[in-house]
Scaffold this active site. Structure first.
Site, PDB file in Angstrom:
ATOM      1  N   GLY A   1       0.813  -1.212   0.000  1.00 57.38           N
ATOM      2  CA  GLY A   1       0.000   0.000   0.000  1.00 57.38           C
ATOM      3  C   GLY A   1       0.843   1.257   0.000  1.00 57.38           C
ATOM      4  O   GLY A   1       2.020   1.229  -0.340  1.00 57.38           O
TER       5      GLY A   1
ATOM      6  N   HIS B   1       4.421   2.222  -8.046  1.00 63.37           N
ATOM      7  CA  HIS B   1       3.491   1.083  -8.062  1.00 63.37           C
ATOM      8  C   HIS B   1       2.624   1.127  -9.323  1.00 63.37           C
ATOM      9  O   HIS B   1       2.324   0.088  -9.918  1.00 63.37           O
ATOM     10  CB  HIS B   1       2.579   1.127  -6.831  1.00 63.37           C
ATOM     11  CG  HIS B   1       3.295   0.965  -5.534  1.00 63.37           C
ATOM     12  ND1 HIS B   1       3.459   1.999  -4.648  1.00 63.37           N
ATOM     13  CD2 HIS B   1       3.910  -0.100  -4.971  1.00 63.37           C
ATOM     14  CE1 HIS B   1       4.113   1.571  -3.577  1.00 63.37           C
ATOM     15  NE2 HIS B   1       4.416   0.311  -3.757  1.00 63.37           N
TER      16      HIS B   1
ATOM     17  N   ASP C   1      13.882  -2.243  -4.874  1.00 60.50           N
ATOM     18  CA  ASP C   1      14.223  -3.283  -3.904  1.00 60.50           C
ATOM     19  C   ASP C   1      14.940  -4.399  -4.658  1.00 60.50           C
ATOM     20  O   ASP C   1      14.419  -5.507  -4.823  1.00 60.50           O
ATOM     21  CB  ASP C   1      12.951  -3.788  -3.223  1.00 60.50           C
ATOM     22  CG  ASP C   1      12.289  -2.687  -2.414  1.00 60.50           C
ATOM     23  OD1 ASP C   1      12.891  -2.253  -1.421  1.00 60.50           O
ATOM     24  OD2 ASP C   1      11.199  -2.218  -2.805  1.00 60.50           O
TER      25      ASP C   1
HETATM   26  O1  PAF Z   1       8.057  -4.546  -1.824  1.00 56.40           O
HETATM   27  C1  PAF Z   1       7.071  -4.595  -1.048  1.00 56.40           C
HETATM   28  O2  PAF Z   1       6.205  -3.736  -1.014  1.00 56.40           O
HETATM   29  C2  PAF Z   1       6.941  -5.803  -0.108  1.00 56.40           C
HETATM   30  O3  PAF Z   1       8.191  -6.202   0.354  1.00 56.40           O
HETATM   31  C3  PAF Z   1       6.183  -6.982  -0.725  1.00 56.40           C
HETATM   32  C4  PAF Z   1       6.894  -7.552  -1.918  1.00 56.40           C
HETATM   33  C5  PAF Z   1       4.781  -6.520  -1.133  1.00 56.40           C
HETATM   34  C6  PAF Z   1       6.021  -8.094   0.301  1.00 56.40           C
HETATM   35  O4  PAF Z   1       5.340  -7.657   1.427  1.00 56.40           O
END
Ligand code: PAF
Length: 288
Positions: A31, A37, A150
Site C-alpha cells: 500500500g 506502483h 528493492d
Molecule cells: O516490496 C514490497 O512492497 C513488499 O516487500 C512486498 C513484496 C509486497 C512483500 O510484502
C-alpha cells in the site's frame, strides 16, 4: 475494480478467470501507493489479461515495531490510484487471512541475505519470502511484478521462485524517480520538507559513484569518496554504500569479471530509512 478481502472471495474470482483461460499478473504491495506502483500495474496490464494488486502490510518483514506502526497507510487513496490505472482487482487480506497461525517455517537465502538489507534488517527476507510465497499460492499468477528499487528483494524472490518451482515469470520494473533523482518510495511520505530537501543525496551519491567508476577510479577510492560525501552532510546518516555484483550482490573489490554492477545505498533521515540503487553494465556507461 473488484475489491476482494478474503482468500475465498479471491478464489471465486480467480476460478472464473481460469475457466476462461485468462492470464493473470500480480502486483504485490504494502500500500501507500505511488507512481512507482502504478508503473508495475501498467507493466502487468501490458503483459496480462487481468491484473490483481495485493495490499498487505506484512508484519513479519518488519524488524522494528516502530517501523511497522509508522508505515504509511492510505487505503482509500490506494484504491483510487488503482482505479485510475484500470487495475482489475485488489486483494486486501487481513492478518488472520495471511497468518492464521504464527508461521514456524523459516526461509534462508544463503549469501544473498547476508549482505546489505539482510545484514541490517535481520529476518526481513524471511518475512518477505513467507508473504510472497503465500500470495503466489493464493493468486497463482502467470507473472509477478516487482520494482528494481528493492533489488535485493527481487533477487531473493527470484531464488524463491526457482527453489520452490513456482512456475511463474518474474518481471523487474525500472525505478521511478522524482525530477531531482529521489527514488519513489512509500516512506518518502514520512519525510519533513527539510528532510525531503536532503533525501536526493542518495541518488547524487550513486550518480557520483557511477561517474567515478566510468572514469576508471577504483572501488576503494569510489567508496571512500561516497563516505566523504555523506560525512559532509547533516540530517542524513549513511548506513551502507556497496559496489556489488549485479547478479548475486557479492561485494566487488576488482571490477573485472563482473558483467553487471549494482551500486546500492541505504541512509537514515532521522527515523526514515531510504534505499536506492543503480544497476550498471560493466564497464559502466554514463547513460546506464
Ligand atoms: O516490496 C514490497 O512492497 C513488499 O516487500 C512486498 C513484496 C509486497 C512483500 O510484502
Amino acid at each position: 475494480m473488484v475489491i476482494l478481502t478474503s482468500p475465498s472471495e479471491l478464489q471465486v474470482y480467480l476460478k472464473q478467470l481460469r475457466q476462461r483461460e485468462r492470464t493473470v499478473g500480480l502486483v504485490p504491495t504494502m500500500g501507500a501507493l505511488h507512481a512507482g506502483h502504478a508503473s508495475l500495474v501498467e507493466a502487468s496490464k501490458a503483459g496480462n489479461e487481468v491484473t490483481v494488486c495485493s495490499i498487505y502490510v506484512n508484519p513479519t518483514q518488519f524488524n522494528s515495531a516502530t517501523d511497522l506502526r509508522s508505515y504509511p497507510r492510505s487505503l482509500e487513496a490506494d484504491c483510487r490510484l488503482l482505479e485510475e490505472h484500470a487495475c482489475d482487482a485488489v486483494f486486501i487480506p487481513d492478518n488472520e487471512a495471511i497468518y492464521p497461525e504464527p508461521p514456524r517455517t523459516r526461509l534462508h537465502f544463503g549469501e544473498l541475505e547476508s549482505v546489505m538489507e539482510g545484514r541490517f534488517r535481520p529476518g526481513h527476507f524471511n518475512g518477505v519470502g513467507l508473504v510472497v510465497s503465500k500470495l503466489f499460492h493464493m493468486v497463482q499468477p502467470d507473472r509477478a511484478y516487482f520494482g528494481q528499487k528493492d533489488l535485493q528483494q527481487f533477487l531473493i524472490v527470484q531464488r524463491l521462485v526457482t527453489d520452490l518451482s513456482f512456475g511463474l515469470q518474474l518481471v523487474r520494473c525500472p525505478i521511478v524517480r522524482e525530477p531531482d533523482g529521489l527514488a519513489l518510495s512509500s516512506r518518502n511520505a514520512r519525510l519533513t520538507p527539510a528532510q525531503r530537501g536532503v533525501a536526493p543525496a542518495l541518488y547524487r551519491a550513486l550518480d557520483q559513484a557511477r561517474e567515478m567508476l566510468r572514469t576508471h577510479q577504483g572501488v576503494a577510492q569510489t567508496k571512500q569518496a561516497i563516505l566523504g560525501y555523506f560525512s559532509g552532510l547533516s540530517g542524513i546518516r549513511l548506513e551502507y554504500f556497496e559496489i556489488a555484483d549485479g547478479e548475486d550482490l557479492r561485494e566487488v573489490s576488482d571490477l573485472r569479471n563482473h558483467r553487471h554492477l549494482a551500486l546500492c545505498i541505504a541512509a537514515y533521515l532521522d527515523e526514515v530509512r531510504l534505499i536506492d540503487n543503480l544497476l550498471l553494465t560493466n564497464p559502466p556507461d554514463p547513460g546506464a
